[in-house]
Design a protein around this motif. Structure first.
Motif, PDB file in Angstrom:
ATOM      1  N   ALA A 122     -51.149 -12.622 -24.252  1.00 34.47           N
ATOM      2  CA  ALA A 122     -52.135 -12.795 -23.178  1.00 34.47           C
ATOM      3  C   ALA A 122     -51.467 -13.331 -21.919  1.00 34.47           C
ATOM      4  O   ALA A 122     -51.785 -12.903 -20.801  1.00 34.47           O
ATOM      5  CB  ALA A 122     -53.249 -13.731 -23.637  1.00 34.47           C
ATOM      6  N   ALA A 123     -50.515 -14.269 -22.092  1.00 36.61           N
ATOM      7  CA  ALA A 123     -49.807 -14.822 -20.938  1.00 36.61           C
ATOM      8  C   ALA A 123     -48.970 -13.748 -20.254  1.00 36.61           C
ATOM      9  O   ALA A 123     -48.906 -13.675 -19.023  1.00 36.61           O
ATOM     10  CB  ALA A 123     -48.930 -15.988 -21.368  1.00 36.61           C
ATOM     11  N   ALA A 124     -48.314 -12.902 -21.052  1.00 38.54           N
ATOM     12  CA  ALA A 124     -47.504 -11.827 -20.483  1.00 38.54           C
ATOM     13  C   ALA A 124     -48.381 -10.826 -19.736  1.00 38.54           C
ATOM     14  O   ALA A 124     -48.058 -10.413 -18.603  1.00 38.54           O
ATOM     15  CB  ALA A 124     -46.717 -11.126 -21.585  1.00 38.54           C
ATOM     16  N   GLN A 125     -49.468 -10.435 -20.359  1.00 44.76           N
ATOM     17  CA  GLN A 125     -50.355  -9.484 -19.710  1.00 44.76           C
ATOM     18  C   GLN A 125     -50.952 -10.064 -18.437  1.00 44.76           C
ATOM     19  O   GLN A 125     -51.117  -9.357 -17.432  1.00 44.76           O
ATOM     20  CB  GLN A 125     -51.439  -9.057 -20.697  1.00 44.76           C
ATOM     21  N   GLY A 126     -51.245 -11.374 -18.457  1.00 41.99           N
ATOM     22  CA  GLY A 126     -51.751 -12.021 -17.260  1.00 41.99           C
ATOM     23  C   GLY A 126     -50.738 -12.048 -16.134  1.00 41.99           C
ATOM     24  O   GLY A 126     -51.103 -12.075 -14.951  1.00 41.99           O
ATOM     25  N   ALA A 127     -49.456 -12.015 -16.508  1.00 36.62           N
ATOM     26  CA  ALA A 127     -48.389 -12.006 -15.504  1.00 36.62           C
ATOM     27  C   ALA A 127     -47.998 -10.588 -15.109  1.00 36.62           C
ATOM     28  O   ALA A 127     -47.099 -10.399 -14.284  1.00 36.62           O
ATOM     29  CB  ALA A 127     -47.169 -12.750 -16.050  1.00 36.62           C
ATOM     30  N   GLY A 128     -48.652  -9.591 -15.715  1.00 42.93           N
ATOM     31  CA  GLY A 128     -48.380  -8.203 -15.366  1.00 42.93           C
ATOM     32  C   GLY A 128     -47.120  -7.638 -15.968  1.00 42.93           C
ATOM     33  O   GLY A 128     -46.455  -6.794 -15.348  1.00 42.93           O
ATOM     34  N   THR A 129     -46.776  -8.058 -17.180  1.00 48.29           N
ATOM     35  CA  THR A 129     -45.578  -7.540 -17.839  1.00 48.29           C
ATOM     36  C   THR A 129     -45.794  -7.453 -19.336  1.00 48.29           C
ATOM     37  O   THR A 129     -46.731  -8.052 -19.880  1.00 48.29           O
ATOM     38  CB  THR A 129     -44.344  -8.443 -17.545  1.00 48.29           C
ATOM     39  N   THR A 130     -44.925  -6.698 -19.995  1.00 46.89           N
ATOM     40  CA  THR A 130     -44.956  -6.631 -21.458  1.00 46.89           C
ATOM     41  C   THR A 130     -43.626  -7.079 -22.058  1.00 46.89           C
ATOM     42  O   THR A 130     -43.452  -6.987 -23.270  1.00 46.89           O
ATOM     43  CB  THR A 130     -45.267  -5.196 -21.936  1.00 46.89           C
ATOM     44  N   GLN A 131     -42.685  -7.530 -21.227  1.00 41.36           N
ATOM     45  CA  GLN A 131     -41.410  -8.045 -21.733  1.00 41.36           C
ATOM     46  C   GLN A 131     -41.447  -9.579 -21.741  1.00 41.36           C
ATOM     47  O   GLN A 131     -41.663 -10.210 -20.714  1.00 41.36           O
ATOM     48  CB  GLN A 131     -40.219  -7.592 -20.885  1.00 41.36           C
ATOM     49  N   ILE A 132     -41.212 -10.145 -22.928  1.00 45.30           N
ATOM     50  CA  ILE A 132     -41.135 -11.595 -23.081  1.00 45.30           C
ATOM     51  C   ILE A 132     -39.686 -11.930 -23.426  1.00 45.30           C
ATOM     52  O   ILE A 132     -39.109 -11.351 -24.344  1.00 45.30           O
ATOM     53  CB  ILE A 132     -42.085 -12.091 -24.186  1.00 45.30           C
ATOM     54  N   VAL A 133     -39.093 -12.854 -22.682  1.00 47.36           N
ATOM     55  CA  VAL A 133     -37.685 -13.204 -22.854  1.00 47.36           C
ATOM     56  C   VAL A 133     -37.570 -14.663 -23.246  1.00 47.36           C
ATOM     57  O   VAL A 133     -38.218 -15.532 -22.645  1.00 47.36           O
ATOM     58  CB  VAL A 133     -36.887 -12.939 -21.558  1.00 47.36           C
TER      59      VAL A 133
END
Length: 394
Positions: free
Chosen positions: A322-333
């Motif tokens: 949810a945090a990634a999608q809220g930031a407009g991305t699907t890559q989590i590093v």
């Protein structure tokens, strides 16, 4: 617990402590490193282990600072200790079954406590420092009060725990991992195995009363210590195998940066410096201790400044997608998660993220990539490579 600058976890405190220590990191360290002068008197050692464990300061920058001040020969003793930490990490990473075996042994020993009143009583006396062995009881109290023990004292406690008190080593390792400000699954588990005679097969470490008296300035005179090491039974260690592979970081793809206590210094990594980070998060579930919480708070602030990105505390990894999608991305590093409880949880986390269209990429530091291949056998095999490694890592 001792004040933060004494055993720092934030980057500013760690750098200040490094500057204090560097002048003593050569001959003075080699001469005085094994003496335990008592709580508040650990000036002969770096006291950087809690920061190194969370990588708010890196092995490479510590080694460079010490080399610049003393050169490789005078600084050899301290540099060797830094490499010991990496050796334990790399050795366990290539034999994760040893960690699994430790967990099973810990759980079996815990179950035995409920069935064996004598064992339970001895275990209770050990945890509360009421064994009657003066040095051991003091060190158990110091650990509880400060979250720290001099490395040499840790060896004595482990040896007395195993060979004099006859307690399962896994219970002692679990207590240390729970109490230590710098508690690390690899260093802690494998150091206890080394003392017990399980790392180097048949070669145990037996605490000696006269040496304890000498190395503590006569503060202790322990009595009744074991004179024979009865090595616990254990299956042979598996052969080294390649450490696990992870999805690579895509440097051109927007990312959500997930900071954990396994690597709270990602903004220092050149390979990630220009990563298009949209947001930075840390999980409250990772902030189980005051030291971890302080390190993560500090890391979030540094990451926000470096990437000019918003930061957020989330409750757990379940909220990463949810945090990634809220930031407009699907890559989590995130930083590479080495063998331990956090790594044990990764398969389920990665599967849940994948189901929501997100990929979890881990960044493995150049230091680890360079050193871990030399951690397949005993430490001496790595030690022979240190001069070449220092040259390459420069």
């Amino acid at each position: 617990m001792a004040s933060a600058p004494s055993f720092p976890v934030t980057r500013a405190d760690a750098l200040a402590r490094l500057a204090q220590f560097v002048p003593q990191a050569g001959a003075a360290y080699a001469k005085g490193r094994n003496f335990d002068h008592g709580p508040g008197q650990h000036r002969a050692v770096s006291r950087l282990s809690a920061a190194l464990r969370r990588r708010t300061i890196s092995e490479a920058e510590v080694v460079r600072a010490v080399l610049a001040a003393h050169g490789p020969e005078a600084a050899a003793s301290f540099i060797s200790e830094v490499f010991w930490r990496t050796y334990w990490k790399g050795w366990l990473e290539q034999r994760p079954a040893i960690w699994t075996r430790y967990l099973a042994g810990r759980d079996a020993a815990t179950a035995r406590l409920a069935r064996d009143p004598d064992l339970a009583a001895r275990h209770r006396d050990a945890l509360t420092g009421r064994t009657g062995i003066d040095a051991f009881d003091h060190w158990i109290g110091e650990l509880a009060e400060t979250g720290y023990l001099h490395n040499w004292a840790r060896m004595q406690v482990a040896s007395i725990w195993i060979f004099t008190l006859g307690l399962p080593w896994q219970l002692g390792a679990a207590h240390f991992l729970d109490q230590l400000r710098d508690g690390d699954p690899a260093s802690n588990t494998l150091s206890w195995r080394w003392v017990a005679g399980l790392h180097t097969a048949g070669k145990a470490y037996l605490a000696d009363a006269a040496r304890i008296t000498a190395m503590t300035d006569g503060r202790f005179h322990p009595r009744g210590l074991a004179t024979q090491a009865i090595i616990p039974g254990d299956a042979p260690a598996p052969l080294a195998a390649p450490w696990r592979t992870t999805p690579a970081v895509d440097p051109g793809r927007p990312a959500l940066l997930w900071i954990t206590p396994e690597d709270a210094g990602l903004e220092q990594e050149a390979a990630l410096a220009r990563l298009p980070v949209r947001a930075v998060v840390a999980c409250r579930s990772d902030a189980g201790t005051a030291a971890d919480a302080a390190a993560l708070d500090d890391a979030l602030a540094r990451a926000a400044a470096h990437w000019n990105a918003p930061v957020q505390w989330i409750n757990s990894p379940a909220e990463l997608a949810a945090a990634a999608q809220g930031a407009g991305t699907t890559q989590i590093v995130t930083g590479f998660v080495p063998v331990g409880l956090r790594a044990d949880a990764l398969p389920a986390i990665r599967a849940a993220l994948s189901a929501q269209g997100c990929v979890l990429a881990e960044h493995l530091r150049a230091w680890d990539k360079a050193v871990w291949p030399h951690c397949r056998r005993g430490f001496f095999a790595l030690k022979q490579e240190i001069p070449a490694l220092l040259k390459d890592l420069a």
